[in-house]
Design an enzyme around this catalytic site. Structure first.
Site, PDB file in Angstrom:
ATOM      1  N   ALA A 218      36.743 -18.663  58.335  1.00 35.92           N
ATOM      2  CA  ALA A 218      36.705 -19.589  57.210  1.00 35.92           C
ATOM      3  C   ALA A 218      37.598 -20.986  57.914  1.00 35.92           C
ATOM      4  O   ALA A 218      38.840 -20.407  59.210  1.00 35.92           O
ATOM      5  CB  ALA A 218      36.820 -19.941  56.083  1.00 35.92           C
TER       6      ALA A 218
ATOM      7  N   GLY B 278      35.470 -14.907  57.684  1.00 35.59           N
ATOM      8  CA  GLY B 278      34.546 -15.648  57.067  1.00 35.59           C
ATOM      9  C   GLY B 278      32.953 -14.940  58.537  1.00 35.59           C
ATOM     10  O   GLY B 278      32.275 -15.039  58.250  1.00 35.59           O
TER      11      GLY B 278
ATOM     12  N   GLU C  48      32.209 -11.579  57.848  1.00 33.94           N
ATOM     13  CA  GLU C  48      31.268 -11.487  56.464  1.00 33.94           C
ATOM     14  C   GLU C  48      30.443 -11.982  56.312  1.00 33.94           C
ATOM     15  O   GLU C  48      29.568 -11.442  56.271  1.00 33.94           O
ATOM     16  CB  GLU C  48      32.140 -12.323  55.447  1.00 33.94           C
ATOM     17  CG  GLU C  48      33.994 -12.009  54.992  1.00 33.94           C
ATOM     18  CD  GLU C  48      34.298 -13.061  54.443  1.00 33.94           C
ATOM     19  OE1 GLU C  48      34.816 -14.074  54.931  1.00 33.94           O
ATOM     20  OE2 GLU C  48      34.589 -12.411  53.069  1.00 33.94           O
TER      21      GLU C  48
ATOM     22  N   GLU D  76      42.777 -12.025  57.150  1.00 36.53           N
ATOM     23  CA  GLU D  76      43.019 -13.043  55.969  1.00 36.53           C
ATOM     24  C   GLU D  76      44.445 -12.850  54.979  1.00 36.53           C
ATOM     25  O   GLU D  76      45.133 -13.781  54.763  1.00 36.53           O
ATOM     26  CB  GLU D  76      41.846 -13.595  54.142  1.00 36.53           C
ATOM     27  CG  GLU D  76      40.819 -14.080  55.160  1.00 36.53           C
ATOM     28  CD  GLU D  76      39.527 -12.718  55.774  1.00 36.53           C
ATOM     29  OE1 GLU D  76      40.273 -11.403  56.018  1.00 36.53           O
ATOM     30  OE2 GLU D  76      38.481 -13.695  55.464  1.00 36.53           O
TER      31      GLU D  76
HETATM   32  N1  COA Z   1      40.408 -21.910  61.200  1.00 36.05           N
HETATM   33  C1  COA Z   1      39.557 -23.307  61.882  1.00 36.05           C
HETATM   34  N2  COA Z   1      40.391 -23.013  63.656  1.00 36.05           N
HETATM   35  C2  COA Z   1      40.568 -22.196  64.200  1.00 36.05           C
HETATM   36  C3  COA Z   1      39.661 -20.863  63.282  1.00 36.05           C
HETATM   37  C4  COA Z   1      39.630 -20.959  62.299  1.00 36.05           C
HETATM   38  N3  COA Z   1      39.923 -20.130  61.436  1.00 36.05           N
HETATM   39  N4  COA Z   1      39.817 -20.567  64.779  1.00 36.05           N
HETATM   40  C5  COA Z   1      40.558 -21.180  65.877  1.00 36.05           C
HETATM   41  N5  COA Z   1      40.243 -21.804  65.502  1.00 36.05           N
HETATM   42  C6  COA Z   1      40.544 -23.061  66.169  1.00 36.05           C
HETATM   43  C7  COA Z   1      41.877 -22.960  67.081  1.00 36.05           C
HETATM   44  O1  COA Z   1      43.300 -23.674  65.932  1.00 36.05           O
HETATM   45  C8  COA Z   1      41.674 -23.897  67.908  1.00 36.05           C
HETATM   46  O2  COA Z   1      42.029 -25.339  68.429  1.00 36.05           O
HETATM   47  P1  COA Z   1      42.510 -26.152  69.202  1.00 36.05           P
HETATM   48  O3  COA Z   1      42.360 -26.226  70.099  1.00 36.05           O
HETATM   49  O4  COA Z   1      42.263 -27.525  68.211  1.00 36.05           O
HETATM   50  O5  COA Z   1      44.118 -26.362  68.871  1.00 36.05           O
HETATM   51  C9  COA Z   1      40.952 -23.137  68.921  1.00 36.05           C
HETATM   52  O6  COA Z   1      40.136 -23.305  67.703  1.00 36.05           O
HETATM   53  C10 COA Z   1      40.576 -22.164  70.098  1.00 36.05           C
HETATM   54  O7  COA Z   1      40.813 -21.294  69.033  1.00 36.05           O
HETATM   55  P2  COA Z   1      42.575 -20.409  69.983  1.00 36.05           P
HETATM   56  O8  COA Z   1      43.186 -20.215  68.830  1.00 36.05           O
HETATM   57  O9  COA Z   1      43.245 -21.309  70.805  1.00 36.05           O
HETATM   58  O10 COA Z   1      42.567 -19.448  70.953  1.00 36.05           O
HETATM   59  P3  COA Z   1      42.822 -17.991  71.262  1.00 36.05           P
HETATM   60  O11 COA Z   1      42.361 -17.489  72.215  1.00 36.05           O
HETATM   61  O12 COA Z   1      44.533 -18.464  72.103  1.00 36.05           O
HETATM   62  O13 COA Z   1      42.594 -16.918  69.793  1.00 36.05           O
HETATM   63  C11 COA Z   1      41.731 -15.812  68.301  1.00 36.05           C
HETATM   64  C12 COA Z   1      41.617 -16.694  69.290  1.00 36.05           C
HETATM   65  C13 COA Z   1      40.415 -15.932  67.186  1.00 36.05           C
HETATM   66  C14 COA Z   1      42.423 -14.708  68.488  1.00 36.05           C
HETATM   67  C15 COA Z   1      42.628 -17.396  67.277  1.00 36.05           C
HETATM   68  O14 COA Z   1      42.115 -17.874  67.505  1.00 36.05           O
HETATM   69  C16 COA Z   1      42.306 -16.884  65.212  1.00 36.05           C
HETATM   70  O15 COA Z   1      43.708 -15.764  65.673  1.00 36.05           O
HETATM   71  N6  COA Z   1      41.941 -17.366  64.771  1.00 36.05           N
HETATM   72  C17 COA Z   1      41.794 -17.175  62.901  1.00 36.05           C
HETATM   73  C18 COA Z   1      41.402 -16.329  62.657  1.00 36.05           C
HETATM   74  C19 COA Z   1      41.481 -16.018  61.264  1.00 36.05           C
HETATM   75  O16 COA Z   1      42.856 -16.046  61.139  1.00 36.05           O
HETATM   76  N7  COA Z   1      39.947 -15.482  60.940  1.00 36.05           N
HETATM   77  C20 COA Z   1      39.882 -15.407  59.564  1.00 36.05           C
HETATM   78  C21 COA Z   1      40.322 -17.174  58.668  1.00 36.05           C
HETATM   79  S1  COA Z   1      39.904 -17.060  57.100  1.00 36.05           S
END
Ligand code: COA
Length: 260
Positions: free
Chosen positions: A66, A111, A114, A134
């Protein structure tokens, strides 16, 4: 209709719905959830669609969860609406009445996991990563993750994944029964297309009956589940496809199913 956050393509009776926000790793914001709900409603109503493939744009992510930037500002009331909209989407997908295949090439987190779990079949690249992170955000899964993971993989795995928030490999997800197939990244499309093509020529009303019996039976007692199965079995005898399938077998020819 034109979507801002989705790409929709067709290949015969296979419709592919792609979440198309690769710069945000296809994170599910409210608009994307609304668009996905519309796209799945359309797929349900369109008789020419027999199978749906759901995926995310780019190599890196199926859906990375999400949208955290949107959730950051939510009030509890907004969060309640967001959770309900997400859950309704997931239930819409699950109850589509047509097979839905998740094509998972990268991150399927929160999400995203999910969304994958409400699909009927999950084909993952060896590079895919799954998780319910989460808890690391001080959150609880809100789009059905605690419930669908519990049902797919059992209480131990649901608690392990949700409480640790740690990602798992596609292979581990396969061992837990969360994904149905794991393939090398270079053959992911081939594997998904072959599966979709196989399902696209299967008898659609029989497929709907199987989906119904398995999904409803999963929430019921064995006796109720068996009754769902009997009803679905009997209903199949009202279809042209059942006459065609059984006749084709007896006549030693290939059946052609019309969904009637
Ligand atoms: N919501 C909003 N934005 C997200 C996102 C999310 N769930 N997951 C990734 N993004 C965005 C990042 O903020 C970044 O945006 P920016 O370039 O404007 O800063 C872009 O996507 C790329 O992500 P980034 O974190 O730079 O990539 P990475 O390769 O370093 O890491 C992940 C990849 C998946 C490990 C990391 O993005 C992450 O942990 N995401 C969240 C996962 C999460 O907690 N999901 C559950 C949400 S309830």
């Amino acid at each position: 209709m034109a979507y801002r956050n989705l790409e929709i393509t067709h290949r015969g009776a296979v419709r592919t719905i792609t979440v198309n926000r690769p710069d945000k790793l296809n994170a599910l914001n409210r608009d994307t959830i609304n668009e996905l709900t519309l796209a799945f409603n359309q797929a349900a109503q369109d008789d020419d669609v027999r199978v749906v493939v759901l995926t995310g744009a780019g190599e890196k992510a199926f859906v990375a969860g999400a949208d955290i930037s949107e959730m950051n500002g939510y009030t509890p009331v907004q969060a309640q609406g967001f959770s309900r909209a997400g859950q309704q989407l997931m239930s819409r997908v699950e109850r589509l009445g047509k097979p839905v295949i998740a094509r998972i090439q990268g991150f399927a987190l929160g999400g995203g996991m999910e969304l994958a779990m409400c699909c009927h079949l999950r084909v993952a690249s060896e590079k895919a990563k799954f998780g319910q992170p989460e808890i690391n955000l001080g959150l609880v899964p809100g789009f059905g993750g605690t419930q669908r993971l519990l049902r797919l993989a059992g209480r131990g795995a649901a608690l392990e994944l949700c409480l640790t928030g740690a990602p798992i490999s596609a292979q581990r997800a396969y061992e837990l029964g969360v994904v149905t197939r794991v393939v090398a990244p270079e053959v992911l499309d081939e594997a998904v297309n072959a599966l979709a093509d196989q399902l696209a020529v299967a008898a659609p009303l029989a497929a709907a009956g199987i989906l119904d019996a398995v999904l409803q039976g999963g929430e019921a007692s064995i006796d109720q589940g068996l009754e769902f199965e009997t009803q679905a079995f009997a209903l199949a005898f009202s279809t042209e496809d059942m006459r065609e399938g059984t006749s084709a077998f007896l006549e030693k020819r290939k059946a052609t199913f019309k969904g009637r």
